[in-house]
Design a protein around this motif. Sequence first.
Motif, PDB file in Angstrom:
ATOM      1  N   VAL A  39       0.805  -1.224   0.000  1.00 32.07           N
ATOM      2  CA  VAL A  39       0.000   0.000   0.000  1.00 32.07           C
ATOM      3  C   VAL A  39       0.840   1.276   0.000  1.00 32.07           C
ATOM      4  N   ASN A  68      -3.768  -5.433   2.002  1.00 29.69           N
ATOM      5  CA  ASN A  68      -4.835  -5.383   1.015  1.00 29.69           C
ATOM      6  C   ASN A  68      -5.069  -6.759   0.402  1.00 29.69           C
ATOM      7  N   SER A  83      -6.758  -3.871  -5.907  1.00 21.66           N
ATOM      8  CA  SER A  83      -5.927  -4.602  -4.947  1.00 21.66           C
ATOM      9  C   SER A  83      -4.928  -5.485  -5.689  1.00 21.66           C
ATOM     10  N   MET A 415      -9.314  -2.749   4.508  1.00 23.34           N
ATOM     11  CA  MET A 415      -8.993  -2.402   3.120  1.00 23.34           C
ATOM     12  C   MET A 415      -9.511  -3.466   2.172  1.00 23.34           C
TER      13      MET A 415
ATOM     14  N   ALA B  29      -9.042   3.892   4.660  1.00 26.38           N
ATOM     15  CA  ALA B  29      -8.116   2.912   4.079  1.00 26.38           C
ATOM     16  C   ALA B  29      -8.594   2.367   2.740  1.00 26.38           C
ATOM     17  N   ARG B  30      -9.922   2.300   2.556  1.00 23.30           N
ATOM     18  CA  ARG B  30     -10.395   1.684   1.309  1.00 23.30           C
ATOM     19  C   ARG B  30     -10.067   2.532   0.079  1.00 23.30           C
ATOM     20  N   LYS B  33      -5.885   2.378  -2.525  1.00 23.58           N
ATOM     21  CA  LYS B  33      -5.509   1.284  -3.427  1.00 23.58           C
ATOM     22  C   LYS B  33      -4.784   1.719  -4.697  1.00 23.58           C
TER      23      LYS B  33
END
Lengths: 469, 198
Positions: A39, A68, A83, A415, B29-30, B33
């Motif tokens: 990340v 992730n 991801s 995540m 956090a999402r 990416k």
Amino acid sequence: MSSSTPTTLFDKVWDSHVVRKIEDGPDVFFIDRHFIHEVTSPVAFLGLENRGLGVIFPDKTFATADHNTPTINQHLPVQDPLSANQLKALETNSAKYGISHWGLGNPKNGIVHVVGPENGITLPGMTIVCGDSHTSTHGAFGAIAFGIGTSEVEMVLSSQCIMQPKPKKMRVTINGKLGKGVTPKDAVLYIISQLTAAGATGYFLEYAGEVFENMSMEGRMTVCNMSIEMGARGGIIAPDETTFAYIKGREKAPKGEAWDKAVEVWKTLKTDEGATFDQEYTYNAADIEPMITYGTNPGMGMGITQHIPSAADQGGSKSTYEKSLDYMGFHEEEAMLGKKVDYVFIGSCTNGRIEDFRDFASIIKGRKKADHVTAWIVPGSHIVEQQIKDEGILDILTDAGFQLRQPGCSACLAMNDDKIPAGKYAVSTSNRNFEGRQGPGSRTLLASPLVAAAAAVTGVVTDPRELMA
Amino acid sequence: MAYDKFTVLTSSAVPMPIENVDTDQIIPARFLKATERKGFGDNLFRDWRYNNDDSPKQDFVLNNPIYSGKILVAGKNFGSGSSREHAAWAIYDYGFRCVVSSFFADIFKNNSLNIGILPVQVSPEFLDKIFTAIEADPNAQVEVNLPAQTITILATGESESFAINTYKKHNLTNGFDDIDYLQAMKDEIQSFAAKSMY
């Protein structure tokens, strides 16, 4: 500094890693070990490319995928294209620059702060950084370890150094012995509740006293891990026989003559009597009970039998406090015991090691998971996963109605797909109860593996001591 | 990554009188990416700024058109939690160049300075004065003068000095960064490394 001047452990390690001091500026600080994950590293590698720079010491950097990654079906292609792209970038960048890479499916893969120590990469007296604030975990070994940003990741890759102002020093001493059902997680949640979430900002902590001397390496890692939750850059514990016994024989640990020489050096890594700190706090182990948080920062914690403090006691922070309780759906002066729990998460770099699963199993053995509770049991690494199987813990989990997932950061930061739904309550062994941390609208109660287990089998916040033999 | 030089910034300011604004609020956090440093501003304060259906939350300050500017003014302990530089990137990408608070988390402060955002730490009293000034006039201009190390509320003339080390000040005012500095001392680093136990 003359040899007769009493010196702290922190100063000994820090000062021996300063390449250059800049007047009215930071120290140029040498890094022995650098961990990277998917990340926070891709933009650093892009930066290298844009500047035409290489990696100065590829053998001092170690890559693992964790933040992730899915925690089920890891043998299948990762579904989320973003991801998958990050994981691919880590693999490609590591290969391009000759960096060790333990990607998804590798038997050494796991959470960076679990795999570093368990493979003997983390050693006493080292300086260790990673683009992750819980790098403080490695301080358990008498290392100076802390989280850095992506610009600093790029600095370490290209020069093995970062520019750091030296933090002030704080020592936290806990005397006595922890009581029944009181774990290292409770000790650190207690310290944070006393110091507040910003109480150690600007400081590097040393943990001292009987409680830490008697603690296992896993426990010390749990404590050092959460140093950042009171704002500290990191936390350190002097290495001792417990440390050496943990490291000995691990894959990347020194062997033979090199081992003997290393231990000789490591034994000097302690704070001299009479050395001074900028700040000192002392607590008694007898005052600590199993802890739980009720708010939206890790400083908002209390003994599990206590009541939520009143807003009137919060001074100028009253409105922030009320916002926090409102988010949690709690009221001042309420008890936490008996509150309904929807999710239980055990895992993370805080509590994803074998001792944590032993603790969890000790409570659930012979009991059943509460029907309405969804439980995510996530080992910190494949090595931990194997230990869980080898020690019969998997059988205990299965008999009680739990399933074991695959290693990763999982619901600690949500995540991946492991997200707590909005409005739901999760007792979590992770490290942060921030708003939305475990999924948008999620409500997190931080606690130890014992408290998590007690909640998992009763379905409500329960004092684990009531379930212990 | 190179950034714009920072000298004197005069702007209206966006008030956020909330304490302990952690980096999970700044950017959840999402949204971490990406593999490039692009577009993070769209998700700045995502869960405070938007409903689940992506409609703006009308009561959040960034959705209130009367507030704008390149300065974000926030309650104490701003930027606590995760080391994600994405938090600083999101603030920069949204258009802020300066964050004012009475207390900053260490990693966030370092990350900000490394990408050209100036964190200005003021006294709690002065922070209140800024909030009061913005309350009286949402367009109240605040001047942040890095060479002089002062922050001034132009309408009232109230001013306070702030601290920053000489090295970082020099970097920010010239648009230099640490990587330039470290590259210039590589020989010294190589000989240091040769003596290292690890």
